[in-house]
Design a protein around this motif. Structure first.
Motif, PDB file in Angstrom:
ATOM      1  N   ALA A 217       0.863  -1.184   0.000  1.00 51.51           N
ATOM      2  CA  ALA A 217       0.000   0.000   0.000  1.00 51.51           C
ATOM      3  C   ALA A 217       0.896   1.231   0.000  1.00 51.51           C
ATOM      4  O   ALA A 217       1.600   1.509   0.974  1.00 51.51           O
ATOM      5  CB  ALA A 217      -0.908  -0.003   1.222  1.00 51.51           C
ATOM      6  N   THR A 218       0.896   1.957  -1.109  1.00 54.16           N
ATOM      7  CA  THR A 218       1.789   3.110  -1.247  1.00 54.16           C
ATOM      8  C   THR A 218       1.229   4.082  -2.276  1.00 54.16           C
ATOM      9  O   THR A 218       0.493   3.683  -3.193  1.00 54.16           O
ATOM     10  CB  THR A 218       3.202   2.656  -1.677  1.00 54.16           C
ATOM     11  OG1 THR A 218       4.029   3.799  -1.848  1.00 54.16           O
ATOM     12  CG2 THR A 218       3.164   1.861  -2.970  1.00 54.16           C
ATOM     13  N   THR A 219       1.595   5.340  -2.121  1.00 60.36           N
ATOM     14  CA  THR A 219       1.221   6.347  -3.115  1.00 60.36           C
ATOM     15  C   THR A 219       2.238   6.400  -4.251  1.00 60.36           C
ATOM     16  O   THR A 219       1.999   7.058  -5.257  1.00 60.36           O
ATOM     17  CB  THR A 219       1.124   7.738  -2.458  1.00 60.36           C
ATOM     18  OG1 THR A 219       2.386   8.056  -1.836  1.00 60.36           O
ATOM     19  CG2 THR A 219       0.024   7.758  -1.403  1.00 60.36           C
ATOM     20  N   ALA A 220       3.366   5.728  -4.090  1.00 63.31           N
ATOM     21  CA  ALA A 220       4.380   5.690  -5.143  1.00 63.31           C
ATOM     22  C   ALA A 220       3.980   4.688  -6.216  1.00 63.31           C
ATOM     23  O   ALA A 220       3.257   3.724  -5.951  1.00 63.31           O
ATOM     24  CB  ALA A 220       5.732   5.303  -4.552  1.00 63.31           C
ATOM     25  N   THR A 221       4.452   4.900  -7.425  1.00 65.41           N
ATOM     26  CA  THR A 221       4.191   3.960  -8.505  1.00 65.41           C
ATOM     27  C   THR A 221       5.185   2.795  -8.443  1.00 65.41           C
ATOM     28  O   THR A 221       6.241   2.897  -7.814  1.00 65.41           O
ATOM     29  CB  THR A 221       4.319   4.635  -9.874  1.00 65.41           C
ATOM     30  OG1 THR A 221       5.699   5.026 -10.064  1.00 65.41           O
ATOM     31  CG2 THR A 221       3.422   5.866  -9.973  1.00 65.41           C
ATOM     32  N   ARG A 222       4.835   1.715  -9.113  1.00 68.72           N
ATOM     33  CA  ARG A 222       5.751   0.581  -9.179  1.00 68.72           C
ATOM     34  C   ARG A 222       7.072   1.004  -9.824  1.00 68.72           C
ATOM     35  O   ARG A 222       8.148   0.588  -9.387  1.00 68.72           O
ATOM     36  CB  ARG A 222       5.127  -0.568  -9.968  1.00 68.72           C
ATOM     37  CG  ARG A 222       6.009  -1.821  -9.993  1.00 68.72           C
ATOM     38  CD  ARG A 222       5.355  -2.974 -10.727  1.00 68.72           C
ATOM     39  NE  ARG A 222       5.326  -2.768 -12.159  1.00 68.72           N
ATOM     40  CZ  ARG A 222       4.230  -2.702 -12.898  1.00 68.72           C
ATOM     41  NH1 ARG A 222       3.046  -2.825 -12.328  1.00 68.72           N
ATOM     42  NH2 ARG A 222       4.289  -2.519 -14.212  1.00 68.72           N
ATOM     43  N   GLN A 224       8.520   3.909  -9.738  1.00 71.58           N
ATOM     44  CA  GLN A 224       9.320   4.677  -8.785  1.00 71.58           C
ATOM     45  C   GLN A 224       9.988   3.767  -7.756  1.00 71.58           C
ATOM     46  O   GLN A 224      11.160   3.949  -7.416  1.00 71.58           O
ATOM     47  CB  GLN A 224       8.432   5.709  -8.082  1.00 71.58           C
ATOM     48  CG  GLN A 224       7.999   6.849  -8.973  1.00 71.58           C
ATOM     49  CD  GLN A 224       6.971   7.753  -8.305  1.00 71.58           C
ATOM     50  OE1 GLN A 224       6.175   7.299  -7.473  1.00 71.58           O
ATOM     51  NE2 GLN A 224       6.985   9.025  -8.658  1.00 71.58           N
ATOM     52  N   ARG A 276       7.773   2.513   0.937  1.00 71.11           N
ATOM     53  CA  ARG A 276       7.645   3.666   1.833  1.00 71.11           C
ATOM     54  C   ARG A 276       8.694   4.724   1.505  1.00 71.11           C
ATOM     55  O   ARG A 276       8.407   5.928   1.506  1.00 71.11           O
ATOM     56  CB  ARG A 276       7.773   3.203   3.286  1.00 71.11           C
ATOM     57  CG  ARG A 276       7.460   4.304   4.296  1.00 71.11           C
ATOM     58  CD  ARG A 276       7.190   3.737   5.676  1.00 71.11           C
ATOM     59  NE  ARG A 276       8.385   3.153   6.287  1.00 71.11           N
ATOM     60  CZ  ARG A 276       8.537   1.861   6.551  1.00 71.11           C
ATOM     61  NH1 ARG A 276       7.583   1.001   6.240  1.00 71.11           N
ATOM     62  NH2 ARG A 276       9.640   1.423   7.120  1.00 71.11           N
ATOM     63  N   GLU A 279       7.910   6.997  -1.445  1.00 70.56           N
ATOM     64  CA  GLU A 279       6.948   8.069  -1.193  1.00 70.56           C
ATOM     65  C   GLU A 279       7.650   9.372  -0.785  1.00 70.56           C
ATOM     66  O   GLU A 279       7.035  10.439  -0.817  1.00 70.56           O
ATOM     67  CB  GLU A 279       5.990   7.657  -0.073  1.00 70.56           C
ATOM     68  CG  GLU A 279       5.087   6.501  -0.457  1.00 70.56           C
ATOM     69  CD  GLU A 279       4.156   6.101   0.674  1.00 70.56           C
ATOM     70  OE1 GLU A 279       4.221   6.724   1.757  1.00 70.56           O
ATOM     71  OE2 GLU A 279       3.355   5.168   0.474  1.00 70.56           O
ATOM     72  N   PRO A 283       7.467  15.571  -5.439  1.00 73.43           N
ATOM     73  CA  PRO A 283       6.626  15.524  -6.636  1.00 73.43           C
ATOM     74  C   PRO A 283       7.254  16.300  -7.784  1.00 73.43           C
ATOM     75  O   PRO A 283       7.928  17.312  -7.571  1.00 73.43           O
ATOM     76  CB  PRO A 283       5.316  16.192  -6.165  1.00 73.43           C
ATOM     77  CG  PRO A 283       5.722  17.049  -4.991  1.00 73.43           C
ATOM     78  CD  PRO A 283       6.860  16.340  -4.323  1.00 73.43           C
TER      79      PRO A 283
END
Length: 284
Positions: A217-222, A224, A276, A279, A283
């Motif tokens: 569970a992460t806001t980063a893309t695969r 990244q 983690r 993230e 940006p």
């Protein structure tokens, strides 16, 4: 209604494999990692260990002369075999028609690293004797491309099997370990001797089983996350604050913010920790 699988499949033995190869004037090449299984008990074992059954649509990569393809056709609903070699891809349909009449088996003449999809219903499993020279890239490409894949079992070089299944902190833990863990829970499922292949390889082989899991569970893309993984292991002996300096601005502060010791090395981080850390990228 459940589709019936054929029961009159005739598997290939050592003499059959050599006869087919001679008829095709085939000389297996190391360039394409061609080592054909000549033992019917081994392909039956692979199918059994994979756990596939009559409801499964299975994708196979590198079917070669069809030893494993036939064993799968004996058990599963449908097999899609992806073969890059021109001669082998042209010959396999006739072998399937002769030795597994009525089987739902399709041969796709393509490079598995370049395919963008497969014909027919979405596959549920990957079962393959992967070409050893491209086994990890093929596995990762298909896991990313085909989210319908729920589980699988692949035969790879024993050293690669160790790397794919290694836990954080172990000597063999590296890029394949982390990237495979993004997609699945991965485990060793046994060893395979050299004598079941023709020609016999110069390396030992291992079976790797996997079951799909949700990614971290992460806001980063695969992409990244994987970029950090690649950077961390490109300089394996370096502490992360130095190894990640080129891809993570102010790497030391980012590591601390993610709760990771800046002096740690990549081999100590789990896939969730890499996620983690990703993230913490500013940006764009």
């Amino acid at each position: 209604m459940t589709s019936l699988v054929p029961v009159d499949v005739a598997l290939l033995g050592a003499a059959d494999v050599r006869r087919l190869a001679a008829a095709l004037d085939l000389r297996p090449t190391k360039q394409r990692g061609q080592n054909f299984v000549i033992d019917a008990n081994t392909v039956r074992r692979i199918v059994r260990e994979s756990g596939v059954g009559a409801e499964d649509v299975v994708v196979e990569v590198g079917p070669g002369l069809g030893s494993l393809t036939l064993a799968l056709a004996e058990v599963v609903k449908r097999v899609v075999a992806v073969e890059v070699d021109d001669v082998l891809a042209a010959a396999l349909p006739a072998t399937l028609a002769e030795r597994a009449p009525g089987a739902d088996a399709e041969v796709v003449h393509a490079d598995a690293l370049r395919i963008a999809g497969l014909p027919g219903p979405p596959p549920t499993a990957l079962v393959a004797n992967l070409p050893y020279n491209v086994s990890v890239p093929v596995l990762l490409h298909l896991l990313a491309l085909l989210p319908s894949l729920e589980r699988g079992l692949v035969m790879v070089q024993a050293e690669v099997a160790d790397r794919l299944t290694a836990p954080p902190g172990s000597r063999t833990y590296g890029v394949p370990s982390v990237k495979a863990a993004w997609f699945a829970d991965v485990r060793r499922a046994g060893a395979v001797g050299r004598t079941v292949f023709w020609p016999a390889p110069n390396v030992e082989s291992g079976l790797v089983a996997w079951t799909r899991r949700d990614p971290p569970a992460t806001t980063a893309t695969r992409e990244q996350v994987f970029a950090l993984v690649d950077a961390a292991f490109a300089q394996r002996r370096k502490a992360l604050r130095g190894a990640l300096r080129g891809v993570l601005p102010d790497a030391e502060a980012a590591l601390r913010a993610a709760g990771i010791d800046p002096l740690a090395r990549g081999e100590s981080l789990s896939v969730d920790q890499f996620a983690r850390l990703a993230e913490m990228r500013p940006p764009r």
